[in-house]
Design an enzyme around this catalytic site. Structure first.
Site, PDB file in Angstrom:
ATOM      1  N   HIS A  28      48.788  20.332  81.516  1.00 55.90           N
ATOM      2  CA  HIS A  28      48.450  20.211  79.797  1.00 55.90           C
ATOM      3  C   HIS A  28      49.387  19.403  79.175  1.00 55.90           C
ATOM      4  O   HIS A  28      50.365  19.573  79.179  1.00 55.90           O
ATOM      5  CB  HIS A  28      48.382  21.236  79.160  1.00 55.90           C
ATOM      6  CG  HIS A  28      47.671  22.154  78.301  1.00 55.90           C
ATOM      7  ND1 HIS A  28      48.802  22.535  77.156  1.00 55.90           N
ATOM      8  CD2 HIS A  28      46.676  21.641  77.055  1.00 55.90           C
ATOM      9  CE1 HIS A  28      48.169  22.711  75.585  1.00 55.90           C
ATOM     10  NE2 HIS A  28      47.063  21.910  75.942  1.00 55.90           N
ATOM     11  N   HIS A 104      51.421  14.660  70.184  1.00 58.34           N
ATOM     12  CA  HIS A 104      50.873  15.944  70.614  1.00 58.34           C
ATOM     13  C   HIS A 104      52.382  15.708  69.528  1.00 58.34           C
ATOM     14  O   HIS A 104      53.282  16.771  69.447  1.00 58.34           O
ATOM     15  CB  HIS A 104      51.380  16.387  72.008  1.00 58.34           C
ATOM     16  CG  HIS A 104      50.840  17.995  71.739  1.00 58.34           C
ATOM     17  ND1 HIS A 104      51.597  19.008  72.915  1.00 58.34           N
ATOM     18  CD2 HIS A 104      49.603  18.425  71.439  1.00 58.34           C
ATOM     19  CE1 HIS A 104      51.067  19.988  72.747  1.00 58.34           C
ATOM     20  NE2 HIS A 104      49.878  19.337  71.796  1.00 58.34           N
TER      21      HIS A 104
END
Length: 314
Positions: A28, A104
């Protein structure tokens, strides 16, 4: 060295199994092993987070980094550990019109550098197959997408598998054509290029919870709906921090406050899974090195092969 899918499906009759029925391990936010805390806060963050970064500057970004990093291993280390699915989120950086970065919360490394690392691994592992899932884009116009797609063509070239019916894609099909890379591109531009698989062929339902039991219930529910889709499928075995979780774990960060203590419940669920039409396909995790995640997922394929052998003997 980790167990590899090519070792599991080593005999000729086993290589004809469709890969959308097999089990693969994934990471992930695969690129988040390196996050630049000196970079601007990304457009993937709410306005309030960007505003606070403007006030508290480096202190706020140091804290953000603890929650933006979801992997410790770099791309090569993940590949060596058996990871074959990569979750990729892309953005332009302010002031750099012609470069693309992973993102991110804060910006990561250049996309080109990361993809080159992956390609170098594939050059020396000709039977390995990977999935690149480009699923979020920020501050990108059509010209930036065209640049990224050209980059994929330049780096991977003939290794790129053309989009096809999922039932057609077996290991033997890929090996016969020297295909090693399936690119899933969640953007309308995917339909203009034969080597891009549309994003709907790789659904990845997201539980958005901090509760491991609720996560398991969600994973079970979404798997039960899988068969009618006839696509690849990602089971995101991840917990997502909410604002309260972040505040309570300001110092320790994602790994120690949320991931590590819930891993036993998540891994127990993984070990009880089985690939196949109604089963798991790709399972993703944070910090894939904390347990023997990849090998556990790959070993699930033996259950599928056992069933196939039993059917052939009847």
């Amino acid at each position: 060295p980790s167990l590899r899918l090519s070792q599991v499906y080593c005999s000729k009759n086993k290589q004809t199994l469709c890969i959308f029925l097999a089990s693969f391990s994934g990471s992930h936010d695969s690129f988040s092993f390196w996050i630049d805390e000196k970079s601007p806060v990304g457009l993937d963050q709410p306005v309030v987070v960007r505003h606070l970064a403007g006030i508290f500057r480096s202190l706020w970004k140091k804290m953000m980094k603890k929650w933006s990093v979801t992997q410790s291993l770099n791309f090569i280390e993940q590949l060596e550990a058996g990871i074959r699915y990569f979750d990729l989120r892309i953005s332009r950086k302010p002031g750099e019109e012609n470069e693309l970065y992973f993102i991110h919360g804060l910006f990561g490394s250049k996309v080109y550098d990361g993809l080159m690392e992956i390609n170098n691994f594939l050059k020396s592992h000709s039977k390995e197959v990977i999935f690149l899932d480009f699923n979020h884009y920020y501050a990108m116009e059509d010209i930036n997408h065209e640049y990224l797609i050209e980059m994929l063509k330049e780096i991977f070239g003939s290794r790129l598998c053309r989009a096809n019916l999922v039932e057609e894609i077996t290991l033997q099909y890929l090996w016969d054509r020297n295909y090693q890379v399936l690119v899933f591109y969640h953007h309308p531009m995917a339909y203009r290029f034969p080597f891009l698989w549309p994003g709907h062929q790789m659904p990845a339902p997201w539980a958005n919870t901090t509760d491991a039991q609720k996560l398991v219930q969600f994973l079970e529910k979404t798997l039960s709906e899988r068969a009618r889709r006839r696509t690849f499928h990602v089971s995101q075995a991840i917990l997502t921090p909410h604002a309260k979780t972040v505040i309570q774990g300001l110092i320790v960060g994602l790994r120690d406050s949320l991931v590590a203590r819930n891993l036993p419940i998540i891994m127990n669920w993984v070990k009880c899974q089985k690939p196949g039409v109604n089963g798991v396909n790709i399972i993703t995790s944070d910090f894939v090195e904390l347990v023997d995640f990849a090998t556990t997922v790959i070993k699930l394929n033996y259950l599928l092969l056992h069933d196939k052998t039993k059917r052939e003997q009847v």
